[in-house]
Design an enzyme around this catalytic site. Structure first.
Site: not given
Length: 751
Positions: A177, A250, A474
């Site tokens: 990520d 994220h 996600s």
């Protein structure tokens, strides 16, 4: 009306009600109730309904639950219970207390805050007390702790903890990520140390190699264990001292959903699914959420090299790339396939492209979610309620079938057309950790760009405890990654294909959504852990040593295969009882999990008419690399029992794929379960016949006006974090080409 008048009226109303009950169903007394003439008795069946399920089970269970409210004694089984009463004309509950004493029990406390008692009773007398009309409900004196988090409650993870304190302990989850803020309080352990065991930035490799332009050099041959090149590489990617490990923000949210711990300073419980799992930060995206495919492949390499050393059992991939290529040649798909072959379960986000230009769009699974061996996860909307009865599949969640494919010599394109996603998980307005730099002075790009996602108005107070909400596949993927960690803690011998089968088999099919929208259904952490714990714990080693064969029992000695439903937050939760195999087959039956199926060997991949065997090799110090694959010829695989006798193949019962008729791949997932319950499907007598399974006819798909994507073209093969979804609703804005920055595919709307 004054209070005295109100009390008098209520007393008369209660007395009238009790008299009516006595007239309707007078039953003989079962014990001396202290002389009350207002008490009547209901049937044993009605009395049983007053007991909580765990109390009811404990009365007759052969094995006691691991709790302090039930005990075996020389005089029989005893339980400590809370006895809740109706408002009666006996506010001190003298009659009820007398009945408990006469039943050889004890009364510990008469509550003032509720109309009830804390009591101890012989298990054999509980139903007698419950028959009384002045008893409303009886529950065990359960231990109390912090309130369950939303994710714990809605996924069944809280129930899994009750099975055996399953919290992911000892299981490593690696996250490919944008980085992870290791100092965030969500990642601390009970001693206050970070559970982020390693932080590496694989972008450093490509950045360094970008300066190498000299021809005639072979650096790849120098990267073995202990080599100077390997030491240089490990030092190069070490990101532990970076003061801002996740500038995009994220990866920190993603990791906290899978493995975050509750923040003691927060009024909201932020506990993730596996809050004591070890976390490995493998950064492959930059501060804008973008990267190169090579960065992701570097990340998979690092994981393969260190998996055994660090105990990495799960990889979470909440990013996507161009999926126009067939899974056979797509680099990310191959990396997932090889990682799976090495015994590591890979969980991938399906993508956020299910709603394009205002229309539901099929064929929008991004890479590597189109890889058959991946556990591909779509997004469900829990509508901010713990109960699962109102859950739906998010409009934005990418739909199958997979549309990567190849072009033949005649320039005709042949899409893979495989069943995906495998299941869905909560992915709407989830609460997660917000990334900042270590000082707390600088917010991540996501927090800056979307301040409305922060749960507080202040920048960050205190440092390292910021929270955000997030929506998208996600964030659904790490829910499943955390669930896998619980499963592996319960049974470390599970292989990745068996993990996937268990997840699908125990998933809850959501009404109104088909196989291409939700796969088998909504993740059920409790059911998955229950199934995992019932199976043998040495499967992986027996596969590796060749000491297990098709049809051998997978059920552990002394165990039985659990049956649906699961009880999640007090509600019965059905299972799909089916799983996808071979790319297009829908298989079921108790033998699917109770007996060994050769497809549970992670080195075997079976898709349609193609079977491959991946050869995994190891360096001398037990680090892993994948040597290559062997494609089995038809004459070979026809002699291999990929799925053994007794398995039920329901694929043929679903018919040809038609969205208008809701058949084939467009069959509603609950209907598949209904067909299985009614006995439909082919029970295999000699193992499976390798066929194409569900027929995904392009002609049928296109002729019925279905919006079908021919593969998601994102941006020149760049790895991305799938846009940003603020909440389910209408599309706010679209860009001409989808890139990985925060302004793409933003979705706003009501929860």
């Amino acid at each position: 009306m004054n209070n005295n008048t109100l009390t008098a009226r209520m007393a008369r109303w209660v007395a009238t009600l009790l008299a009516a009950l006595a007239a309707l169903a007078p039953l003989p007394s079962v014990a001396d109730d202290g002389g009350s003439s207002n008490v009547t008795y209901v049937s044993l069946a009605d009395a049983s309904k007053k007991l909580s399920p765990d109390l009811r089970d404990a009365l007759t269970a052969t094995t006691l639950p691991p709790t302090n409210w039930v005990k075996e004694t020389p005089n029989g089984r005893l339980v400590k219970v809370l006895v809740m009463s109706f408002d009666t004309l006996d506010p001190e509950l003298k009659s009820l207390r007398g009945a408990i004493l006469n039943a050889k029990g004890s009364v510990y406390y008469n509550f003032a805050s509720v109309n009830g008692l804390l009591a101890m009773l012989p298990a054999a007398k509980v139903l007698d007390i419950a028959r009384r009309s002045d008893v409303e409900a009886m529950t065990p004196n359960r231990p109390t702790a912090r309130t369950k988090s939303f994710l714990e409650s809605t996924t069944g993870a809280a129930g899994a903890r009750n099975l055996g304190a399953y919290d992911g302990s000892g299981i490593g989850i690696a996250f490919l990520d944008s980085g992870i803020m290791a100092s965030h309080k969500a990642f601390l352990n009970a001693s206050g140390a970070s559970r982020v065991k390693k932080s590496v930035d694989m972008r450093q490799v490509s950045q360094t190699l970008s300066t190498f332009w000299e021809a005639g050099k072979d650096y790849g041959s120098q990267l073995g264990p202990g080599s100077d090149a390997r030491k240089y590489l490990e030092n190069l990617v070490n990101n532990a001292s970076n003061p801002f490990q996740d500038p995009y923000g994220h990866g920190t949210i993603v990791a906290s959903i899978a493995a975050g711990r509750d923040l003691a300073s927060s009024t909201l419980d932020t506990t993730g699914v596996a809050p004591n799992a070890n976390v490995f930060d493998v950064r492959v995206l930059n501060e804008s959420g973008m990267g190169e495919m090579a960065d992701a492949l570097f990340g998979f390499d690092w994981i393969l090299f260190h998996a055994k050393e660090y105990g990495i059992r799960v990889v979470n991939v909440s990013l996507g790339a161009d999926s126009t290529d067939s899974y056979l040649v797509d680099p990310l798909c191959r990396a997932v396939r090889n990682t799976t072959a090495a015994g590591i379960t890979v969980v991938v986000a399906a993508g956020n492209y299910g709603l394009l230009k205002g229309a539901e769009t099929y064929g929008t699974i991004s890479s590597p979610g189109n890889e058959p061996t991946a556990i591909t996860v779509g997004s469900a909307n829990p509508h901010d309620t713990v109960g699962r009865g109102d859950d739906t599949v998010n409009f934005f969640s990418s739909r199958g079938p997979t549309r990567g494919g190849y072009v033949d010599a005649s320039n005709v394109r042949h899409p893979d057309n495989l069943l995906k996603p495998d299941l869905v998980a909560p992915g709407n307005r989830l609460l997660g950790a917000m990334s900042t730099d270590n000082s707390g002075a600088t917010l991540s790009l996501l927090a800056k760009t979307y301040p409305q996602l922060k749960v507080t108005n202040s920048a960050i107070t205190p440092t390292g405890a910021g929270l955000m909400t997030a929506s998208g596949t996600s964030y659904a993927a790490p829910v499943v990654s955390g669930t896998v960690a619980l499963m592996l803690q319960a049974n470390p011998g599970l292989t990745p294909p068996l993990v996937k089968a268990i997840l699908q088999y125990s998933a809850q099919p959501l009404a109104g959504f088909n196989l291409l929208e939700q796969g088998a259904g909504l993740v059920n952490a409790l059911g998955a852990v229950q199934l995992s714990g019932s199976l043998i714990t040495n499967l992986a080693s027996r596969i590796a040593s060749g000491t297990i064969k098709a049809g051998d029992s997978l059920v552990a000695a002394g165990k039985t295969l659990p049956q649906p439903p699961s009880t999640i937050d007090g509600t019965p939760t059905p299972w799909s009882t089916f799983a996808f195999m071979g790319g297009t087959h829908v298989l079921s039956g108790p033998a699917l999990l109770s007996r060994y199926q050769p497809v549970y060997d992670p080195t075997i991949t079976w898709v349609g008419q193609r079977v491959r065997n991946i050869a995994v090799d190891y360096f001398d110090d037990n680090r892993t690399y994948v040597e290559g694959f062997i494609e089995l010829t038809p004459s070979t695989w026809q002699k291999v029992a990929l799925v053994g006798p007794g398995v039920v193949d329901v694929s043929g019962e679903l018919g040809s794929s038609s969205p208008a008729a809701a058949t084939g791949a467009f069959t509603p997932s609950p209907l598949v379960t209904t067909k299985l319950v009614s006995g439909q499907g082919l029970v295999l007598a000699e193992g499976i016949v390798l066929s194409e399974g569900i027929v995904l006819s392009e002609g049928v798909v296109l002729s019925e006006g279905l919006v079908l994507a021919e593969g998601i073209v994102l941006s020149e093969g760049l790895v991305l974090a799938e846009g940003v979804v603020l909440s389910e609703g209408v599309v706010l804005s679209e860009s001409g080409s989808l890139h990985a920055h925060a302004g793409d595919a933003v979705i706003l709307g009501e929860p």
